[in-house]
Write an enzyme that holds these catalytic residues in place. Sequence first.
Site, short mmCIF file in Angstrom:
data_model
loop_
_atom_site.label_atom_id
_atom_site.label_comp_id
_atom_site.label_asym_id
_atom_site.label_seq_id
_atom_site.Cartn_x
_atom_site.Cartn_y
_atom_site.Cartn_z
CG LEU A 163 13.54 41.77 -1.00
CD1 LEU A 163 12.70 40.50 -1.16
CD2 LEU A 163 13.15 42.50 0.27
CG ASP A 164 19.75 42.64 2.65
OD1 ASP A 164 20.02 43.57 1.88
OD2 ASP A 164 19.56 42.78 3.87
NE ARG A 165 23.97 34.55 -1.96
CZ ARG A 165 25.05 33.86 -1.65
NH1 ARG A 165 26.02 34.41 -0.97
NH2 ARG A 165 25.16 32.60 -2.02
CB THR A 167 15.99 39.13 2.73
OG1 THR A 167 16.87 39.60 3.75
CG2 THR A 167 14.56 39.47 3.10
NE ARG A 266 20.70 41.32 7.62
CZ ARG A 266 21.65 41.18 6.71
NH1 ARG A 266 21.46 41.61 5.45
NH2 ARG A 266 22.80 40.63 7.04
#
Length: 336
Positions: A163-165, A167, A266
Amino acid sequence: MTGRFDESIVLQKEADRVEVAAESLREMNFEFIVQPADHGRRIDAFLARHLRNHTSWRLHRLVGEGLAFVDGLPCEMAQRVFRGQAVQIRLVEAPDKLLEAECLAFDVLYEDPWMLVVNKPAGMVAHPIGQFQSGTLCNGIQHRLDCETVAVGLLRPGIVHRLDRMTSGLLMVAKTAEMHTGLSTLIQNGLIEKQYLALVQGQPSFDTLMIDKPIGAVPGSSILMSVAADCRSPRSAKTDVRVLQQLRTSSLVQCRLHTGRNHQIRVHLASVGHPVIGDEFYLANNAVNEKLEVGRDLTVRHSLHASVLQFQHPVMKHIVTVRCSPPSDFWQTVES
């Protein structure tokens, strides 16, 4: 006031940790059964998959010193192992590839002997990378695993998806090599149901939409992705979007992934004119804020949350379903 990096303190800290690991180890004996995925591997490579905090060099040396056995018989340095065989090893040395174990705050929503599912907070990096060498989810899970095992460093968290930082939400972590292979295979074959909630700008004109747009890297960038015609090495990407609620200037949507490209949700939402609220990079209609890529200091999260994971357990074969509601800071981006 500026801080000064003191290498001696760092080295002493690591030496102390290795000493603790060595003391807890005390020449333990371990046995692993060769699974189909490891059929034909060299003995040192096989052991490296199961003892991930030991380097291949360290394990190669232990094999050379006669501390590894296959079905009870001493093995050769270049020996290969085959399905169903029992591999034994005497660990007389501490792990030499330890993650720094840190007691960090995150919720574990599912756990069994092979894996766990955690609720990653926004702002926490999944694993050490670049400037983020501590305070990551892996550092926190390493601490948890060390508390569960008889010796420090016997298990190492295996991140199978990311997961993105900024998110938040559900992330699967494998404890064993067998589970890492099993979960990775499910992901590659599209057999894990992953759903996300997002707050987006504006009010979509659709109730449901399948976004089918290949995603590739932005030319000249090592981070940013795009659906533009000039993107590099585009790959197929599909996202189902369902509008759950329309607010005054924004909307709550549910996204279901058919593929797993970097920044997929996104990028896709921004490409149809409804970027995720708080997104630092992706703006409406394929516009990209490239100025933030270098030296950025992110303090406000974007409103994207991994809310559902569903899959067939690779070992137990039952269906695992984990759900997680968004935290309060997910909604605060609307106010800000």
